[in-house]
Design an enzyme around this catalytic site. Structure first.
Site, PDB file in Angstrom:
ATOM      1  N   ASN A 403      15.500  21.421 -12.357  1.00 49.44           N
ATOM      2  CA  ASN A 403      14.483  20.698 -11.614  1.00 49.44           C
ATOM      3  C   ASN A 403      15.102  19.732 -10.608  1.00 49.44           C
ATOM      4  OD1 ASN A 403      12.190  19.424 -10.708  1.00 49.44           O
ATOM      5  ND2 ASN A 403      11.293  19.151 -12.726  1.00 49.44           N
ATOM      6  N   ASP A 404      15.659  18.638 -11.089  1.00 47.55           N
ATOM      7  CA  ASP A 404      16.172  17.618 -10.168  1.00 47.55           C
ATOM      8  C   ASP A 404      17.282  18.137  -9.252  1.00 47.55           C
ATOM      9  OD1 ASP A 404      14.434  15.764 -11.247  1.00 47.55           O
ATOM     10  OD2 ASP A 404      15.840  15.207 -12.827  1.00 47.55           O
ATOM     11  N   VAL A 405      18.058  19.123  -9.735  1.00 48.45           N
ATOM     12  CA  VAL A 405      19.205  19.582  -8.941  1.00 48.45           C
ATOM     13  C   VAL A 405      18.797  20.438  -7.746  1.00 48.45           C
ATOM     14  CG1 VAL A 405      20.830  19.463 -10.847  1.00 48.45           C
ATOM     15  CG2 VAL A 405      19.619  21.599 -10.415  1.00 48.45           C
TER      16      VAL A 405
END
Lengths: 478, 102
Positions: A403-405
């Site tokens: 997700n965040d990456v």
């Protein structure tokens, strides 16, 4: 004349070189295996020689009761039994563990090393013949670091196993600061006879208890996803404890081994923090920099769901696709399915690459291990920097459990807490499919603006079910 | 307090050099090897077992409480070493078996 002492010195010297070369080789892909074996051989050499040396030394000593020899049969029998049991149990644990549990395992074995330093300190505080206070301080510090590393690693282990939640409160902070302060003040006060503690053993007992509490409260507030950083740091702590114990025993191999690990551990910890664009301080305080609420612009993103069938069709017409795995893949235990999908696509002439973010998984490099376990070939794994420029050459990017990456906010939104973190530019691929169970936010707890992009579709399914579905539909297409 | 300055300072030199060496030897590690390297380093600090063996030899043969503590110390120390090296080996063998298939 060659005595046992000189043999011991030579063996320690060789063991030290094996540690240096071993660590050096462990940091190069081609020689890593050899490095591990080399360091292991050096370790066995050091231990065998230590047992032999101690046995011979006590054999030649005159016993306290005037006996010809001071050799302690009971002690050495126990040493050998413990070494045997430790080896067998260690082998069994490492053979049985699943590869997704790797970070826990490292944490567990680190706890064992810390525990060893703690117990050793407790024993030495009773039998030590050290007269100088400086020597006693070295002993106490080694023991406290060992104890804190032991309890801290156990908490880290429990957190990774999902059995312990983060605890962040004023009380936790107060206790951790207070115990740290006590660990510094008590030895100082005792040194100047300001406290009524006259035996080193009693002082050691009190300090071990405080250090154990400190370790627990040190790890309590740190987020589960930051555990690798903490484990690396605790690993380094145990190294320092080993080195201090080595100073206490005037033992060169313990000093060398402990310091190599201590120094390398600190560097590794910092490398991990850099990869996540976080400072060690923020990790330890259990917080993200900036205010994540400020970056929420309130604008509703348009989410475009997609079905398994549609994904399959797109895949069948693609020439080159990218798979971007994250921790969600590991949680769903879907790495083997990922490998199957890759083989299937390749048999249909589709080129498949895996793009690995440096902090994908729960430990840097963890995702590589997981995919290697699923028979994904080493050449297929691309590092982020290798492919980010050619991202648009991929017909489709499948994001599984990450997700965040892949959040473009890291590049575009200066108010975002993850702003500045290097990301995989998945949004540049011709089409993006994100497989995730629901709209849950990633570890950073922020919206992912990727989901609102024109070319992005979401497949709301568990990674395992989704991949199974795609694989069976792809087979049906024949 | 500072009598030790009059003594032999060679150990101090040794320690400082070891710190720099420890940092230098792993400075160029690629990200994919972070996990095995951490695991390998974890195994190496198990050398504290040497200390546990030495201290075990100082315990009296009829001091049962301390014999048990010492036994535990040697046991967990060995566990650290064997577990550490075996796990590192397992991780690395996965990497290399893939290369052979190529």
């Amino acid at each position: 004349m060659i005595t046992m002492t000189s043999i011991t010195q030579i063996a320690y010297f060789l063991a030290m070189i094996s540690f240096i070369v071993g660590l050096k080789y462990l940091s190069s892909p081609k020689k890593a295996r050899l490095g591990n074996i080399l360091a292991g051989v050096g370790m066995i050499l050091a231990i065998v020689v230590t047992v032999a040396n101690e046995a011979l030394k006590s054999y030649q000593e005159v016993g306290e009761d005037g006996a010809a020899s001071n050799f302690k049969m009971v002690n050495f029998t126990l040493i050998l039994i413990a070494i045997f049991l430790g080896t067998v149990v260690g082998k069994r644990i490492s053979d049985k563990a699943e590869m997704t549990k790797m970070p826990q395992l490292v944490s567990f074995f680190n706890a064992m090393g810390g525990g060893c330093a703690m117990l050793l300190g407790l024993l030495e505080s009773q039998v030590a013949h050290e007269d100088s206070r400086l020597g006693s301080i070295v002993l106490l510090v080694a023991m406290m670091i060992g104890a804190a590393s032991f309890s801290g690693s156990i908490i880290a282990y429990l957190k990774l196993a999902g059995k312990q939640k983060d605890k962040r409160s004023m009380l936790v902070m107060v206790i951790s600061r207070l115990t740290l302060l006590l660990m510094v003040l008590i030895p100082v006060f005792v040194s100047y006879q300001l406290l009524p503690i006259d035996s080193l053993f009693h002082e050691a007992l009190i300090l071990v208890a405080i250090a154990l509490i400190y370790g627990v409260f040190f790890v309590f507030p740190i987020g589960g996803a930051d555990m690798p950083v903490v484990i690396s740091l605790l690993n380094s702590f145990t190294g320092v404890a080993t080195a201090l114990a080595g100073i206490m025993f005037h033992n060169i191999i313990m000093i060398a081994g402990g310091i190599f690990v201590g120094a390398a551990g600190v560097l590794l910890t910092l490398l991990m923090c850099t990869a996540m664009n976080r400072s060690l301080w923020n990790v330890l305080a259990g917080k993200f920099k900036g205010n994540s609420a400020a970056s929420a612009d309130g604008e509703e993103m348009e989410i475009k769901p997609i079905s398994v069938g549609e994904v399959t069709t797109s895949l069948a017409f693609a020439n080159k696709i990218a798979i971007i795995p994250g921790y969600g893949l590991a949680v769903a235990q879907a790495q083997h399915l990922c490998g199957q999908l890759e083989n299937l696509l390749e048999s249909k002439g589709v080129e498949v690459d895996y793009i690995i973010h440096p902090v994908a998984g729960r430990m840097p490099g963890h995702m590589n291990v997981l995919l290697a376990e699923a028979d994904v070939s080493y050449e297929k794994l691309k590092e982020m920097d290798e492919v980010n420029d050619q991202m648009s050459s991929y017909d489709m990017a499948i994001v599984i459990g990450a997700n965040d990456v892949v959040n473009p906010a890291a590049e575009k939104d200066p108010n975002s807490p993850i702003y500045g973190m290097p990301i995989i530019k998945a949004y540049n691929a011709k089409q993006v499919v994100v497989i995730k169970r629901g709209m849950a936010k990633g570890y950073a707890g922020i919206e992912n603006s990727l989901f609102g992009e024109e070319n992005c579709h979401l497949l709301f399914l568990d990674a395992k079910i989704a991949l199974n579905g795609i694989i069976s539909e792809l087979k049906n297409l024949d | 307090m500072f009598e030790f300055l009059q003594g032999d300072l060679a150990p101090l030199y040794f320690i400082v050099l070891c710190v720099f060496l420890g940092i230098e030897i792993i400075a160029n590690v690629p990200a994919i090897l972070h996990t095995p390297l951490m695991s390998g380093a974890n195994a190496i600090h198990g050398v504290i077992l040497v200390g546990a063996i030495i201290v075990m030899n100082q315990v009296a043969s009829d001091d049962y409480v301390n014999l048990i503590i010492g036994f535990l110390a040697v046991f967990v120390g060995t566990l650290n070493i064997s577990g550490g090296f075996f796990v590192t080996g397992r991780i690395l063998s996965m990497f290399s078996s893939k290369k052979k298939k190529q």
